[in-house]
Scaffold this motif. Structure first.
Motif, PDB file in Angstrom:
ATOM      1  N   LEU A  90       0.832  -1.198   0.000  1.00 52.90           N
ATOM      2  CA  LEU A  90       0.000   0.000   0.000  1.00 52.90           C
ATOM      3  C   LEU A  90       0.872   1.256   0.000  1.00 52.90           C
ATOM      4  CD1 LEU A  90      -2.834  -0.867   2.567  1.00 52.90           C
ATOM      5  CD2 LEU A  90      -2.936  -0.939   0.069  1.00 52.90           C
ATOM      6  N   TYR A  91       2.179   1.086   0.236  1.00 52.40           N
ATOM      7  CA  TYR A  91       3.114   2.202   0.328  1.00 52.40           C
ATOM      8  C   TYR A  91       4.263   1.995  -0.666  1.00 52.40           C
ATOM      9  CZ  TYR A  91       0.569   2.009   4.734  1.00 52.40           C
ATOM     10  OH  TYR A  91      -0.420   1.916   5.673  1.00 52.40           O
ATOM     11  N   PRO A  92       3.962   1.969  -1.960  1.00 50.96           N
ATOM     12  CA  PRO A  92       4.970   1.564  -2.949  1.00 50.96           C
ATOM     13  C   PRO A  92       6.193   2.470  -3.011  1.00 50.96           C
ATOM     14  CG  PRO A  92       3.042   2.507  -4.032  1.00 50.96           C
ATOM     15  CD  PRO A  92       2.673   2.303  -2.602  1.00 50.96           C
ATOM     16  N   GLU A  93       6.011   3.774  -2.896  1.00 45.82           N
ATOM     17  CA  GLU A  93       7.163   4.676  -2.995  1.00 45.82           C
ATOM     18  C   GLU A  93       8.082   4.505  -1.799  1.00 45.82           C
ATOM     19  OE1 GLU A  93       5.808   8.652  -3.605  1.00 45.82           O
ATOM     20  OE2 GLU A  93       4.857   8.207  -5.533  1.00 45.82           O
ATOM     21  N   PHE A  94       7.516   4.403  -0.622  1.00 47.23           N
ATOM     22  CA  PHE A  94       8.313   4.198   0.590  1.00 47.23           C
ATOM     23  C   PHE A  94       9.046   2.859   0.514  1.00 47.23           C
ATOM     24  CE2 PHE A  94       9.132   2.719   4.848  1.00 47.23           C
ATOM     25  CZ  PHE A  94       9.493   3.858   5.557  1.00 47.23           C
ATOM     26  N   VAL A  95       8.315   1.815   0.146  1.00 44.68           N
ATOM     27  CA  VAL A  95       8.902   0.473   0.073  1.00 44.68           C
ATOM     28  C   VAL A  95      10.000   0.420  -0.986  1.00 44.68           C
ATOM     29  CG1 VAL A  95       8.410  -1.916  -0.602  1.00 44.68           C
ATOM     30  CG2 VAL A  95       6.925  -0.738   1.023  1.00 44.68           C
ATOM     31  N   ALA A  96       9.761   1.024  -2.147  1.00 48.37           N
ATOM     32  CA  ALA A  96      10.771   1.027  -3.202  1.00 48.37           C
ATOM     33  C   ALA A  96      12.040   1.741  -2.735  1.00 48.37           C
ATOM     34  CB  ALA A  96      10.225   1.687  -4.460  1.00 48.37           C
ATOM     35  N   ALA A  97      11.877   2.866  -2.049  1.00 51.27           N
ATOM     36  CA  ALA A  97      13.039   3.614  -1.566  1.00 51.27           C
ATOM     37  C   ALA A  97      13.817   2.804  -0.531  1.00 51.27           C
ATOM     38  CB  ALA A  97      12.596   4.947  -0.976  1.00 51.27           C
ATOM     39  N   LYS A 150      17.659   1.052  -1.095  1.00 49.65           N
ATOM     40  CA  LYS A 150      18.779   1.280  -0.181  1.00 49.65           C
ATOM     41  C   LYS A 150      19.358  -0.052   0.298  1.00 49.65           C
ATOM     42  CE  LYS A 150      20.086   4.433   3.516  1.00 49.65           C
ATOM     43  NZ  LYS A 150      21.007   5.175   2.642  1.00 49.65           N
ATOM     44  N   CYS A 151      18.492  -1.024   0.538  1.00 52.39           N
ATOM     45  CA  CYS A 151      18.960  -2.342   0.949  1.00 52.39           C
ATOM     46  C   CYS A 151      19.786  -2.994  -0.162  1.00 52.39           C
ATOM     47  CB  CYS A 151      17.778  -3.233   1.316  1.00 52.39           C
ATOM     48  SG  CYS A 151      16.947  -2.777   2.849  1.00 52.39           S
ATOM     49  N   LYS A 152      19.280  -2.936  -1.390  1.00 51.31           N
ATOM     50  CA  LYS A 152      19.993  -3.555  -2.509  1.00 51.31           C
ATOM     51  C   LYS A 152      21.334  -2.865  -2.775  1.00 51.31           C
ATOM     52  CE  LYS A 152      19.208  -6.505  -4.317  1.00 51.31           C
ATOM     53  NZ  LYS A 152      19.648  -7.850  -3.839  1.00 51.31           N
ATOM     54  N   GLU A 153      21.390  -1.564  -2.599  1.00 50.95           N
ATOM     55  CA  GLU A 153      22.641  -0.829  -2.775  1.00 50.95           C
ATOM     56  C   GLU A 153      23.699  -1.302  -1.781  1.00 50.95           C
ATOM     57  OE1 GLU A 153      21.327   3.159  -2.322  1.00 50.95           O
ATOM     58  OE2 GLU A 153      20.810   3.424  -4.452  1.00 50.95           O
ATOM     59  N   ASN A 154      23.223  -1.889  -0.678  1.00 55.51           N
ATOM     60  CA  ASN A 154      24.126  -2.380   0.353  1.00 55.51           C
ATOM     61  C   ASN A 154      24.133  -3.904   0.437  1.00 55.51           C
ATOM     62  OD1 ASN A 154      25.157   0.132   2.047  1.00 55.51           O
ATOM     63  ND2 ASN A 154      23.035   0.538   1.466  1.00 55.51           N
ATOM     64  N   ALA A 156       5.108  -3.093  -9.802  1.00 55.86           N
ATOM     65  CA  ALA A 156       6.145  -2.742 -10.774  1.00 55.86           C
ATOM     66  C   ALA A 156       7.188  -1.809 -10.177  1.00 55.86           C
ATOM     67  CB  ALA A 156       5.505  -2.098 -12.003  1.00 55.86           C
ATOM     68  N   SER A 157       6.762  -0.926  -9.276  1.00 54.17           N
ATOM     69  CA  SER A 157       7.697   0.055  -8.716  1.00 54.17           C
ATOM     70  C   SER A 157       8.711  -0.576  -7.776  1.00 54.17           C
ATOM     71  CB  SER A 157       6.923   1.162  -7.993  1.00 54.17           C
ATOM     72  OG  SER A 157       6.275   0.655  -6.838  1.00 54.17           O
ATOM     73  N   VAL A 158       8.348  -1.715  -7.153  1.00 50.24           N
ATOM     74  CA  VAL A 158       9.281  -2.359  -6.216  1.00 50.24           C
ATOM     75  C   VAL A 158      10.026  -3.529  -6.846  1.00 50.24           C
ATOM     76  CG1 VAL A 158       7.792  -1.696  -4.284  1.00 50.24           C
ATOM     77  CG2 VAL A 158       7.595  -4.002  -5.243  1.00 50.24           C
ATOM     78  N   LEU A 159       9.581  -3.980  -8.012  1.00 46.50           N
ATOM     79  CA  LEU A 159      10.166  -5.152  -8.660  1.00 46.50           C
ATOM     80  C   LEU A 159      11.679  -5.048  -8.870  1.00 46.50           C
ATOM     81  CD1 LEU A 159       9.890  -7.903 -10.027  1.00 46.50           C
ATOM     82  CD2 LEU A 159       9.103  -6.726 -12.098  1.00 46.50           C
ATOM     83  N   PRO A 160      12.213  -3.888  -9.301  1.00 43.77           N
ATOM     84  CA  PRO A 160      13.664  -3.826  -9.541  1.00 43.77           C
ATOM     85  C   PRO A 160      14.506  -4.038  -8.287  1.00 43.77           C
ATOM     86  CG  PRO A 160      12.519  -1.993 -10.615  1.00 43.77           C
ATOM     87  CD  PRO A 160      11.539  -2.645  -9.699  1.00 43.77           C
ATOM     88  N   TYR A 161      13.898  -3.889  -7.105  1.00 37.48           N
ATOM     89  CA  TYR A 161      14.660  -3.950  -5.859  1.00 37.48           C
ATOM     90  C   TYR A 161      14.265  -5.144  -4.981  1.00 37.48           C
ATOM     91  CZ  TYR A 161      14.647   0.846  -7.546  1.00 37.48           C
ATOM     92  OH  TYR A 161      14.715   1.949  -8.355  1.00 37.48           O
ATOM     93  N   THR A 162      13.464  -6.054  -5.523  1.00 35.06           N
ATOM     94  CA  THR A 162      12.959  -7.180  -4.736  1.00 35.06           C
ATOM     95  C   THR A 162      13.520  -8.485  -5.268  1.00 35.06           C
ATOM     96  OG1 THR A 162      10.890  -5.945  -4.402  1.00 35.06           O
ATOM     97  CG2 THR A 162      10.892  -8.281  -3.808  1.00 35.06           C
ATOM     98  N   ASP A 163      14.213  -9.225  -4.417  1.00 32.92           N
ATOM     99  CA  ASP A 163      14.813 -10.498  -4.821  1.00 32.92           C
ATOM    100  C   ASP A 163      13.790 -11.628  -4.839  1.00 32.92           C
ATOM    101  OD1 ASP A 163      17.580  -9.705  -5.113  1.00 32.92           O
ATOM    102  OD2 ASP A 163      17.583  -9.437  -2.934  1.00 32.92           O
ATOM    103  N   MET A 164      12.781 -11.550  -3.959  1.00 31.84           N
ATOM    104  CA  MET A 164      11.815 -12.651  -3.861  1.00 31.84           C
ATOM    105  C   MET A 164      10.483 -12.136  -3.349  1.00 31.84           C
ATOM    106  SD  MET A 164      12.541 -16.398  -2.231  1.00 31.84           S
ATOM    107  CE  MET A 164      11.539 -17.778  -2.804  1.00 31.84           C
ATOM    108  N   PHE A 165       9.404 -12.825  -3.765  1.00 34.22           N
ATOM    109  CA  PHE A 165       8.057 -12.482  -3.330  1.00 34.22           C
ATOM    110  C   PHE A 165       7.400 -13.706  -2.689  1.00 34.22           C
ATOM    111  CE2 PHE A 165       8.897  -9.570  -6.811  1.00 34.22           C
ATOM    112  CZ  PHE A 165       8.346  -8.373  -6.397  1.00 34.22           C
TER     113      PHE A 165
END
Length: 268
Positions: free
Chosen positions: A134-141, A145-149, A167-176
């Motif tokens: 429900l909070y895609p922008e917050f979660v994506a950000a 940051k996690c993936k950058e580290n 779609a907004s979180v997909l580039p930064y999510t390893d698994m669902f």
């Protein structure tokens, strides 16, 4: 500008499925209302007040502090804003505010503290709820940051959200982890408040982009644990090339419902 959500719990857990030691962040707010939900404190997108009756000593201090406490143990939930004054002054800790707003930076600093555990165990961070998407922008950000580290990222979701959120979180999510409550849309709506079409469409679309998805069905007695529904769910997972897990029914949440003055439904 993204919405800053409320977090109701952050836990370190060791999973049995090879996902290692993980920090699990539970977001408040959900757009489904499953009648068996074992985290009722995650349903509302706001702070709430728990009243732990077993801790109350009946001193009455809360009544003198807050006009929304009508009498000991009776709270005007419609008027209460969970300001916390009553909880801070309760000598028995019978009152507790659930929900804390944290920035992306604050939340990441908590997650990063366990970095050594993730590295040794192959773990990472899991975002759950409520419904974290429900909070895609917050979660994506946060996940960016996690993936950058180099922290492994996992999202637990019921997927009853617009595709754009996923779609907004997909580039930064390893698994669902994707919850599939029931394959029959009418039954799904009866017990969760929403139909399942959007959920199944989102999972199907996502499976065309990544196979790092595990479908999960909480086995609710008399609702979705019959062989026909479980078989249909297994076939749906197989058609997408995905793994499917059946989870044991959790019936330990009654005290939470009581603490929130919410109705509890037990399935057996």
């Amino acid at each position: 500008m993204h919405v800053t959500p409320f977090i109701f719990h952050i836990a370190r857990t060791s999973l049995h499925d090879g996902a290692g030691i993980r920090t699990v962040v539970y977001f408040k707010g959900c757009n489904m209302h499953c009648r068996w939900c074992h985290n009722p404190e995650g349903l509302e997108c706001k702070k709430e007040l728990f009243f732990h009756q077993n801790k109350c000593i009946g001193c009455g201090i809360c009544e003198t502090i807050c006009p929304h406490i009508l009498r000991v143990g009776e709270i005007d939930r419609d008027a209460c804003i969970a300001c916390g004054n009553c909880a801070k002054n309760c000598p028995a800790n019978a009152l507790e505010v659930i929900g804390n707003q944290m920035s992306v930076e604050e939340l990441y600093s908590v997650i990063a503290k366990d970095r050594a555990y993730y590295d040794r165990s192959g773990g990472g961070v899991t975002l759950s709820g409520g419904e974290c998407l429900l909070y895609p922008e917050f979660v994506a950000a946060l996940l960016k940051k996690c993936k950058e580290n180099d922290i492994h990222t996992l999202i637990e979701s019921a997927f009853h959200v617009p595709w754009e959120h996923i779609a907004s979180v997909l580039p930064y999510t390893d698994m669902f982890y994707a919850d599939v409550k029931h394959m029959d849309s009418d039954i799904h709506k009866k017990y969760t408040g929403v139909s399942n079409e959007r959920i199944l469409e989102n999972i199907t679309r996502l499976a065309g982009m990544t196979k790092q998805i595990v479908l999960r069905t909480p086995a609710i007695p008399g609702v979705n644990d019959d062989p026909e529904n479980l078989s249909r769910t297994e076939q749906f997972a197989h058609s997408l090339g995905l793994e499917h897990e059946v989870l044991k029914y959790n019936n330990l949440a009654k005290s939470k419902y009581t603490a929130l003055d919410k109705e509890y439904t037990e399935f057996s």
